[in-house]
Design a protein around this motif. Structure first.
Motif, PDB file in Angstrom:
ATOM      1  N   ARG A 267      -3.164   7.578 -11.349  1.00  0.00           N
ATOM      2  CA  ARG A 267      -4.309   6.878 -10.772  1.00  0.00           C
ATOM      3  C   ARG A 267      -5.586   7.628 -11.117  1.00  0.00           C
ATOM      4  O   ARG A 267      -5.617   8.865 -11.117  1.00  0.00           O
ATOM      5  CB  ARG A 267      -4.160   6.721  -9.260  1.00  0.00           C
ATOM      6  CG  ARG A 267      -4.109   8.009  -8.464  1.00  0.00           C
ATOM      7  CD  ARG A 267      -3.776   7.735  -6.997  1.00  0.00           C
ATOM      8  NE  ARG A 267      -3.850   8.952  -6.181  1.00  0.00           N
ATOM      9  CZ  ARG A 267      -3.505   9.016  -4.884  1.00  0.00           C
ATOM     10  NH1 ARG A 267      -3.032   7.928  -4.277  1.00  0.00           N
ATOM     11  NH2 ARG A 267      -3.617  10.146  -4.219  1.00  0.00           N
TER      12      ARG A 267
ATOM     13  N   TYR B 295      -9.537   5.063  -5.827  1.00  0.00           N
ATOM     14  CA  TYR B 295      -8.625   5.139  -6.967  1.00  0.00           C
ATOM     15  C   TYR B 295      -8.488   3.809  -7.710  1.00  0.00           C
ATOM     16  O   TYR B 295      -8.677   2.739  -7.130  1.00  0.00           O
ATOM     17  CB  TYR B 295      -7.220   5.562  -6.513  1.00  0.00           C
ATOM     18  CG  TYR B 295      -7.159   6.870  -5.795  1.00  0.00           C
ATOM     19  CD1 TYR B 295      -7.393   8.080  -6.451  1.00  0.00           C
ATOM     20  CD2 TYR B 295      -6.864   6.918  -4.433  1.00  0.00           C
ATOM     21  CE1 TYR B 295      -7.345   9.285  -5.784  1.00  0.00           C
ATOM     22  CE2 TYR B 295      -6.807   8.126  -3.745  1.00  0.00           C
ATOM     23  CZ  TYR B 295      -7.050   9.299  -4.422  1.00  0.00           C
ATOM     24  OH  TYR B 295      -7.000  10.498  -3.760  1.00  0.00           O
TER      25      TYR B 295
ATOM     26  N   SER C 198      -5.082  -1.747  -7.943  1.00  0.00           N
ATOM     27  CA  SER C 198      -3.880  -1.519  -8.725  1.00  0.00           C
ATOM     28  C   SER C 198      -3.789  -2.592  -9.797  1.00  0.00           C
ATOM     29  O   SER C 198      -3.658  -3.781  -9.493  1.00  0.00           O
ATOM     30  CB  SER C 198      -2.638  -1.573  -7.829  1.00  0.00           C
ATOM     31  OG  SER C 198      -1.454  -1.432  -8.597  1.00  0.00           O
TER      32      SER C 198
ATOM     33  N   ASP D 103      -6.717   1.872  -0.596  1.00  0.00           N
ATOM     34  CA  ASP D 103      -7.345   3.034  -1.229  1.00  0.00           C
ATOM     35  C   ASP D 103      -7.645   2.825  -2.711  1.00  0.00           C
ATOM     36  O   ASP D 103      -7.922   3.788  -3.416  1.00  0.00           O
ATOM     37  CB  ASP D 103      -6.473   4.273  -1.050  1.00  0.00           C
ATOM     38  CG  ASP D 103      -5.149   4.188  -1.818  1.00  0.00           C
ATOM     39  OD1 ASP D 103      -4.789   3.066  -2.248  1.00  0.00           O
ATOM     40  OD2 ASP D 103      -4.488   5.230  -1.994  1.00  0.00           O
TER      41      ASP D 103
ATOM     42  N   GLN E 224       1.424   3.898  -3.199  1.00  0.00           N
ATOM     43  CA  GLN E 224       1.069   5.308  -3.042  1.00  0.00           C
ATOM     44  C   GLN E 224       2.276   6.209  -3.266  1.00  0.00           C
ATOM     45  O   GLN E 224       2.127   7.400  -3.554  1.00  0.00           O
ATOM     46  CB  GLN E 224       0.474   5.532  -1.653  1.00  0.00           C
ATOM     47  CG  GLN E 224      -0.874   4.861  -1.466  1.00  0.00           C
ATOM     48  CD  GLN E 224      -1.255   4.675  -0.013  1.00  0.00           C
ATOM     49  OE1 GLN E 224      -0.588   5.183   0.897  1.00  0.00           O
ATOM     50  NE2 GLN E 224      -2.329   3.937   0.240  1.00  0.00           N
TER      51      GLN E 224
ATOM     52  N   ASP F 223       0.836  -1.202   0.000  1.00  0.00           N
ATOM     53  CA  ASP F 223       0.000   0.000   0.000  1.00  0.00           C
ATOM     54  C   ASP F 223       0.872   1.253   0.000  1.00  0.00           C
ATOM     55  O   ASP F 223       0.704   2.162  -0.833  1.00  0.00           O
ATOM     56  CB  ASP F 223      -0.895   0.020   1.238  1.00  0.00           C
ATOM     57  CG  ASP F 223      -2.189  -0.730   1.050  1.00  0.00           C
ATOM     58  OD1 ASP F 223      -2.252  -1.609   0.172  1.00  0.00           O
ATOM     59  OD2 ASP F 223      -3.149  -0.445   1.785  1.00  0.00           O
TER      60      ASP F 223
ATOM     61  N   TRP G 159       0.759  13.801  -5.181  1.00  0.00           N
ATOM     62  CA  TRP G 159      -0.260  13.503  -6.201  1.00  0.00           C
ATOM     63  C   TRP G 159      -0.996  14.794  -6.575  1.00  0.00           C
ATOM     64  O   TRP G 159      -1.543  15.492  -5.704  1.00  0.00           O
ATOM     65  CB  TRP G 159      -1.262  12.496  -5.662  1.00  0.00           C
ATOM     66  CG  TRP G 159      -0.692  11.108  -5.511  1.00  0.00           C
ATOM     67  CD1 TRP G 159      -0.190  10.537  -4.377  1.00  0.00           C
ATOM     68  CD2 TRP G 159      -0.560  10.120  -6.552  1.00  0.00           C
ATOM     69  NE1 TRP G 159       0.233   9.265  -4.644  1.00  0.00           N
ATOM     70  CE2 TRP G 159       0.025   8.977  -5.959  1.00  0.00           C
ATOM     71  CE3 TRP G 159      -0.878  10.100  -7.908  1.00  0.00           C
ATOM     72  CZ2 TRP G 159       0.301   7.820  -6.682  1.00  0.00           C
ATOM     73  CZ3 TRP G 159      -0.601   8.953  -8.631  1.00  0.00           C
ATOM     74  CH2 TRP G 159      -0.027   7.834  -8.021  1.00  0.00           C
TER      75      TRP G 159
ATOM     76  N   TYR H 144      -5.236   2.448  -9.834  1.00  0.00           N
ATOM     77  CA  TYR H 144      -3.851   2.723 -10.203  1.00  0.00           C
ATOM     78  C   TYR H 144      -3.537   2.064 -11.543  1.00  0.00           C
ATOM     79  O   TYR H 144      -3.747   0.861 -11.704  1.00  0.00           O
ATOM     80  CB  TYR H 144      -2.900   2.195  -9.132  1.00  0.00           C
ATOM     81  CG  TYR H 144      -2.923   2.983  -7.838  1.00  0.00           C
ATOM     82  CD1 TYR H 144      -1.942   3.938  -7.574  1.00  0.00           C
ATOM     83  CD2 TYR H 144      -3.904   2.769  -6.878  1.00  0.00           C
ATOM     84  CE1 TYR H 144      -1.956   4.664  -6.383  1.00  0.00           C
ATOM     85  CE2 TYR H 144      -3.920   3.487  -5.683  1.00  0.00           C
ATOM     86  CZ  TYR H 144      -2.941   4.432  -5.449  1.00  0.00           C
ATOM     87  OH  TYR H 144      -2.959   5.159  -4.270  1.00  0.00           O
TER      88      TYR H 144
END
Length: 254
Positions: free
Chosen positions: A86, A221, A187, A184, A61, A57, A251, A223
């Motif tokens: 993302r 999000y 991916s 979050d 990020q 994670d 970001w 990714y």
């Protein structure tokens, strides 16, 4: 969605030590797969043990990508062309062309499975590589290599299969996406599809489906890995707006 980082450190370390105190390594220089005439290097670490999930994670990020039990990011001298992107799920904007792609594949059935390989998947994967990436770094991957790519994970990973309608029987497999479930977002680690799927925009469809799935899961999000300005291979990622790109100030929404 990018090439696999195959470099491994030569030093032997225990799983417990790697999990509690991750060590970072730098690969040797090699030709850049995206921009002709340039070279690339990667910094990477292992994702193993009970702390692999939180570490994945944190690193994702921070602009890292996962390949098997390795998390990596570009560390190229004098070049910052690779930019992590993302999609912002709740604000996602449907364009006319994206709606056409979605409607064109409305009949496909998505099956969300554990990260377990199959010969059927490998058949699609092999056809995809032979057609799209015959001269790439993954071109020589065997069925055992594919199995490792899918199941060598210490984080929460799902395999999304996309099939034609088959009634009670399983319909024909036309596309797959290997994706990590983060705190979050989703991916997208790697996706592939039948060779004729490029014309039918199956790659775009899988991203759209992930955006919808992330919304259902309450995740903000999706990714997409790296966008590289000037690389035709990565240009498709700009279609999914709004999105955030990772830069020196963190970001930033585009």
């Amino acid at each position: 969605m990018e090439r696999e980082a195959r470099s491994r450190p030569r030093r032997r370390v225990t799983v417990r030590r790697l999990a509690e105190h991750p060590q970072f390594y730098l690969t040797a220089s090699s030709p850049c797969p995206y921009l002709p005439g340039r070279s690339e290097r990667k910094v990477f670490t292992h994702l193993v043990g009970s702390r692999a999930g939180p570490l994945n994670d944190l690193l994702t990020q921070g602009g890292f990508r996962r390949s098997q039990n390795i998390a990596y990011r570009p560390a190229c001298e004098g070049c910052r062309a690779c930019v992590s992107v993302r999609v912002i799920v709740d604000d996602f904007v449907w364009t006319r062309s994206l709606r056409r792609v979605w409607r064109a594949h409305a009949g496909l059935e998505r099956r969300e499975r554990p990260a377990l390989p199959s010969s059927e998947q490998y058949s699609v994967f092999r056809a995809y590589l032979d057609t799209r990436h015959a001269d790439g770094g993954m071109a020589d991957m065997t069925v055992l290599d594919y199995a490792m790519m899918v199941e060598d994970t210490h984080v929460t990973t799902r395999l999304f299969e996309y099939r034609e309608p088959g009634g009670r029987a399983r319909g024909r497999l036309v596309a797959c996406a290997l994706s990590d479930v983060l705190s979050d977002g989703l991916s997208m680690v790697y996706s592939f599809y039948e060779p004729d799927g490029e014309a039918a925009s199956l790659g775009t469809y899988m991203i759209l489906d992930h955006i919808g799935r992330a919304r259902q899961m309450g995740l903000p999000y999706v990714y997409l890995g790296y966008w590289v300005e000037g690389s035709e291979k990565m240009a498709y990622k700009t279609r999914f707006q709004p999105q955030e790109r990772l830069g020196a100030k963190g970001w930033v929404r585009t």
